[in-house]
Design a protein around this motif. Structure first.
Motif, PDB file in Angstrom:
ATOM      1  N   LYS A 134      58.149  33.840 -27.119  1.00  0.00           N
ATOM      2  CA  LYS A 134      59.005  34.398 -26.077  1.00  0.00           C
ATOM      3  C   LYS A 134      58.384  35.665 -25.489  1.00  0.00           C
ATOM      4  N   GLU A 135      57.887  36.535 -26.353  1.00  0.00           N
ATOM      5  CA  GLU A 135      57.264  37.779 -25.892  1.00  0.00           C
ATOM      6  C   GLU A 135      56.034  37.496 -25.038  1.00  0.00           C
ATOM      7  N   ASN A 136      55.211  36.537 -25.460  1.00  0.00           N
ATOM      8  CA  ASN A 136      54.018  36.192 -24.678  1.00  0.00           C
ATOM      9  C   ASN A 136      54.396  35.646 -23.306  1.00  0.00           C
ATOM     10  N   ALA A 137      55.430  34.818 -23.271  1.00  0.00           N
ATOM     11  CA  ALA A 137      55.870  34.263 -21.989  1.00  0.00           C
ATOM     12  C   ALA A 137      56.399  35.370 -21.085  1.00  0.00           C
ATOM     13  N   LEU A 138      57.175  36.298 -21.653  1.00  0.00           N
ATOM     14  CA  LEU A 138      57.717  37.381 -20.844  1.00  0.00           C
ATOM     15  C   LEU A 138      56.626  38.326 -20.354  1.00  0.00           C
ATOM     16  N   LYS A 139      55.550  38.480 -21.132  1.00  0.00           N
ATOM     17  CA  LYS A 139      54.437  39.324 -20.684  1.00  0.00           C
ATOM     18  C   LYS A 139      53.800  38.777 -19.421  1.00  0.00           C
ATOM     19  N   THR A 140      53.736  37.450 -19.324  1.00  0.00           N
ATOM     20  CA  THR A 140      53.139  36.854 -18.133  1.00  0.00           C
ATOM     21  C   THR A 140      54.132  36.808 -16.970  1.00  0.00           C
ATOM     22  N   LEU A 141      55.436  36.752 -17.273  1.00  0.00           N
ATOM     23  CA  LEU A 141      56.442  36.634 -16.217  1.00  0.00           C
ATOM     24  C   LEU A 141      56.816  37.973 -15.586  1.00  0.00           C
TER      25      LEU A 141
END
Length: 92
Positions: A21-28
């Motif tokens: 989730k954190e990795n996805a939010l970093k890109t979003l």
């Protein structure tokens, strides 16, 4: 005889889900938007979780075409918050 593997991909642990989730939010999210969301998480964790799930849902549907800026995140936060109720007390 089959032994169960604790690292089975079908049942990821909570830590793995959080990391994904954190990795996805970093890109979003832009850096400023990530900082704002982290600040919101400290004060209102339920609101932050709702916004995160909303953004991840949009991304999984392919409806996000660019990073979310801080101003865009502000608008999302404002639209998801419940309106405050004003109470007026009349004293006689």
């Amino acid at each position: 005889m089959s032994s169960s593997n604790p690292n089975d991909d079908r049942n990821p642990s909570d830590a793995e889900v959080s990391a994904l989730k954190e990795n996805a939010l970093k890109t979003l999210l832009s850096a400023d938007a990530r900082l704002r969301l982290n600040n919101v998480r400290m004060v209102k964790p339920d609101l932050a979780a709702m916004v995160e799930n909303y953004l991840l849902g949009l991304a999984s549907q392919g409806r996000l075409h660019s990073q979310i800026s801080d101003d865009q995140l502000k608008q999302i936060l404002l639209s998801t918050q419940q309106p405050k109720r004003d109470f007026k007390i009349n004293r006689k």
